[in-house]
Enzyme design. Structure first.
Site, mmCIF file in Angstrom:
data_model
loop_
_atom_site.group_PDB
_atom_site.id
_atom_site.type_symbol
_atom_site.label_atom_id
_atom_site.label_comp_id
_atom_site.label_asym_id
_atom_site.label_seq_id
_atom_site.Cartn_x
_atom_site.Cartn_y
_atom_site.Cartn_z
ATOM 1 C CE LYS A 1 -2.601 10.486 2.662
ATOM 2 N NZ LYS A 1 -3.166 9.739 1.525
ATOM 3 N NE ARG B 1 -2.220 8.295 6.445
ATOM 4 C CZ ARG B 1 -1.063 8.125 5.776
ATOM 5 N NH1 ARG B 1 0.053 8.588 6.281
ATOM 6 N NH2 ARG B 1 -1.052 7.502 4.622
ATOM 7 C CE LYS C 1 -13.937 6.213 1.485
ATOM 8 N NZ LYS C 1 -13.084 6.513 2.654
ATOM 9 C CG HIS D 1 -2.107 -0.847 1.145
ATOM 10 N ND1 HIS D 1 -3.294 -0.447 0.574
ATOM 11 C CD2 HIS D 1 -2.297 -2.124 1.541
ATOM 12 C CE1 HIS D 1 -4.163 -1.426 0.642
ATOM 13 N NE2 HIS D 1 -3.594 -2.460 1.225
#
Length: 790
Positions: free
Chosen positions: A551, A546, A657, A354
């Protein structure tokens, strides 16, 4: 399953089991009574499913994961049992508000982010597909910490989600297993020259299972999530107690239970590392012992068909000690020889990676391993010796390759490379997005790919549409079902049938109204935490995940500062009002991530307090982001921020999502963004930024200061940061952030992507101003749904 029996069951549990009456005002007890009623109906189907699998003697899969970010169970169970309306009516008859009862359930926060949520969606989908899959994890007493924001900074509070018990689980002490730690090994040779190794003088604990039902969608199938709790072999030492040392009398019990006390202890010190390794071994040993005990109970000591009937899926590197533990059990406990045991192990283990970040691939000091798991360390040395012989035969004399591929990393302190152990001991190794899998093969695991190309494959991550559309956004789900039927709930490709309706004006009007209603619900939800007015007509720009440098929440904040500067300078021609919502938790020991949270909150305070800004721009940091929060957030988002540095994000399931609920995406060519962009069409995706190849090329001569000097907008943004405009009474607190983005060694290349990001955001604003066009894109984004995530 009808109202009458649901009401009767509720009254029985509320009055008799819980001992409450009409004078009790706490919704918690009403929630518990309703959960018991629903649980009854699950258990009936649970037993039938277990018996069906047993009679079929089918191949079984076991999903080992240190994280299962389950969220709340009640609403999901009602949806999958198809009793939403019946329960709603039953509660109405009793004068209760169902939504209040649902909100009374604590989140089962047994995960940190995407990894744990993927695991939860995976076992949900397996039940829906009626696949015989059992999840194995740990029953942490304290889940992911609860996040408060004090003076703009993250403050962690314990999340004691089990404080009031867990009505959904069933303790199964009859399946308890003994787990060994410490001690030493002894070798004995019998009269026939056979060597037998014994692991002795160990400090044992017990792993007690707690089972939770995992229902499939309206198919009668209920699978199992089995979570292990660590307990002492003896409750307390009676001799110590009688001698008056009360603390010491329960010391063993407390020490044992510490293993499953906290999700992911801080492993910055040796005690934390030891506890983390204990957790991983507890999960591996208890789960493997459980499966083998069931096998032996049915087949005796005949393991000839074991590999054909069982598969262990290792969810990331955390459970990779399972490779060595299965060898130990087969050889030491059941007398198989090395070759037999290794053949079984390599044909039952499968490994999902991952992460592309080398530092996230776990390594454990050999000395620690020897101390805690001496027998396992011997087996790993043996596996490594056999493996290196195989490598040497393939590449004779290639010492550098042998060093690179060894399971043991040499250095001042020898380390066990756990990802390598997982690869060597597995028949399948997969990444979680096409780019991620390609980069694993070309980068991190290139040597292994060259040795075993047939092992490597891709399985792009996904999320379940039952929770992330049907349950969390029932109004939109109803509109879709009325339009194309309900087959999309188990076959997401059917959302493609929405495509013709993107050109239907009446449908677009309904779609717009449903999404506006979702935004109003999100505004009301946020009002519970923030004294701030948000405009439902503004662009809701959302980044929840997170908090991590790769990110790039920081890039988002730089753009917000850019917008703030434009407003202050009067540059507001063709302006699009925007509400920027950011949420996420930083790991307790992650200094820079915590600084980014502080910066977000300081910038938000300045912007939201400035009367010149008004509704043109709002910035909100949403504290304590969790599954139940995302269920409120994703239906109300217009724009999904997926802006990680290309080549750093493995997959990224948050985007899926959002897109199922009609949000558009701004993102880089990273993780699953690439496949999503191909599905939805390039024209419905706001692309920006360097590619993974360009990031790699630029890293050799990256000069962020030069880029800043050539961009007036960026100069003004950096000046506002550097002059302390957002920290006037807290001097120098953001110096480390400023230094990191200006460093030529910044691996996240935030400055390099700034201009491209701003330009893409300008395209977003232009598109949003054309409401009809935006709604059409929203429908087309949702209709693709992203193949294969159900």
């Amino acid at each position: 399953m009808d109202e009458e029996h649901l009401v009767a069951g509720f009254k029985h549990y509320y009055g008799h089991r819980l001992g409450r009456d009409e004078h009790c005002k706490s919704p918690h007890y009403a929630y518990e009574a309703l959960a018991m009623v629903v649980s009854d109906r699950l258990i009936e189907r649970w037993k039938e499913t277990y018996n069906a699998y047993r009679e079929a003697d089918c191949r079984r899969a076991f999903y080992l994961s240190m994280e299962f970010l389950m969220g709340r169970t009640l609403s999901n169970a009602m949806l999958n049992l198809d009793i939403n309306d019946a329960v709603d009516n039953a509660m109405y008859k009793l004068g209760l508000e169902l939504e209040e009862l649902i909100d009374s359930e604590p989140d089962a926060g047994l995960g940190n982010g995407g990894l744990g949520r993927l695991a939860a969606c995976f076992i949900d989908s397996c039940a829906t597909l009626q696949l015989p899959v059992t999840g194995y994890g740990l029953r942490y007493e304290y889940g992911m910490f609860s996040q408060d924001i004090v003076n703009g900074e993250q403050v962690e509070k314990p999340d004691h989600w089990l404080r009031n018990g867990n009505v959904w689980e069933i303790e199964r002490p009859e399946y308890t297993h003994r787990i060994k730690f410490g001690g030493r090994t002894e070798t004995h040779v019998d009269d026939f020259g056979n060597k037998k190794v014994y692991w002795v003088d160990t400090h044992d604990i017990l792993a007690v299972p707690f089972d939770t039902p995992i229902p499939g969608y309206r198919n009668g199938t209920v699978n199992t999530l089995r979570l292990w709790k660590a307990t002492a072999t003896e409750e307390f030492d009676l001799q110590e107690f009688n001698a008056g040392d009360y603390a010491e009398s329960v010391a063993a019990k407390n020490t044992a239970e510490n293993i499953t006390m906290v999700l992911y202890p801080n492993d910055a010190n040796e005690n934390g590392k030891a506890l983390r390794l204990r957790q991983q071994y507890l999960l591996a040993s208890a789960s493997l012992q459980d499966v083998i005990a069931n096998w032996v109970g049915r087949h005796g000591n005949d393991f000839s068909e074991f590999a054909a009937k069982n598969c262990f899926q290792l969810n990331d590197t955390h459970p990779s000690v399972s490779v060595a533990e299965l060898m130990r059990l087969l050889i030491d406990m059941y007398g198989l020889d090395w070759d037999e045991a290794w053949h079984i192990t390599r044909n039952t283990m499968a490994y999902t990676n991952h992460t592309l970040l080398p530092e996230a691939l776990e390594r454990w000091p050999v000395d620690l391993f020897k101390q805690l798991l001496p027998r396992l360390m011997e087996i790993i040395f043996d596996i490594n010796a056999h493996f290196l012989a195989e490598v040497s035969a393939h590449w004779p004399g290639d010492i550098d390759r042998l060093t690179r591929m060894s399971l043991i990393e040499e250095g001042p302190q020898q380390q066990v490379r756990m990802a390598y152990l997982a690869i060597v001991g597995s028949y399948s190794v997969n990444g979680v997005a096409e780019l991620h899998s390609k980069l694993l093969q070309q980068g991190l695991f290139r040597d292994f790919y060259e040795l075993w190309p047939e092992k490597f494959n891709n399985k792009t991550n996904g999320v379940t549409p039952r929770r992330w559309l049907a349950a969390c956004n029932p109004e939109l789900a109803q509109l879709i079902t009325e339009t194309i039927g309900d087959g999309w709930l188990t076959d997401l490709s059917q959302l493609k049938n929405l495509k013709p309706f993107a050109d239907d004006k009446a449908f677009r009007k309904r779609w717009y109204q449903v999404r506006q209603n979702a935004k109003e619900r999100l505004i009301n939800y946020k009002k519970q935490e923030h004294d701030i007015e948000l405009d439902a007509d503004a662009l809701f720009d959302v980044q929840v995940k997170r908090i991590h440098e790769y990110k790039r929440q920081l890039l988002n904040v730089l753009h917000v500062i850019y917008l703030y500067d434009r407003i202050k300078r009067g540059d507001t021609v063709d302006w699009t009002n925007r509400c920027v919502l950011i949420g996420g938790k930083a790991a307790p020991g992650y200094y820079m991530a915590k600084k980014i949270i502080k910066l977000i909150n300081n910038v938000a305070h300045v912007i939201n307090s400035d009367p010149d800004i008004g509704n043109k721009l709002k910035l909100v940091f949403m504290p304590n982001y969790r599954v139940s929060a995302m269920e409120k957030i994703c239906p109300g988002a217009d724009l999904s921020e997926q802006i990680s540095t290309a080549g750093k994000e493995a997959s990224g399931t948050g985007n899926m999502k959002f897109m199922m609920n009609g949000a558009l995406t701004i993102g880089t060519l990273d993780g699953a963004n690439i496949e999503i962009r191909e599905e939805v069409g390039h024209e419905n995706f706001f692309l920006f930024g360097l590619t993974e190849e360009q990031v790699e090329e630029l890293s050799h001569h990256y000069d962020p200061v030069s880029i800043i000097n050539q961009d007036e907008d960026l100069q003004r943004v950096m000046n506002l940061l550097e002059c302390g405009h957002f920290n006037q009474f807290e001097p120098n607190i953001f110096d480390d952030i400023i230094a990191s983005v200006k460093s030529p060694h910044d691996p996240w290349m935030t400055i390099a992507d700034f201009r491209s990001y701003v330009n893409a955001q300008n395209h977003v604003e232009e598109a949003y101003r054309d409401k009809e066009h935006w709604i059409r894109m929203s429908i087309l984004k949702a209709h693709n749904g992203f193949q294969g995530v159900s």
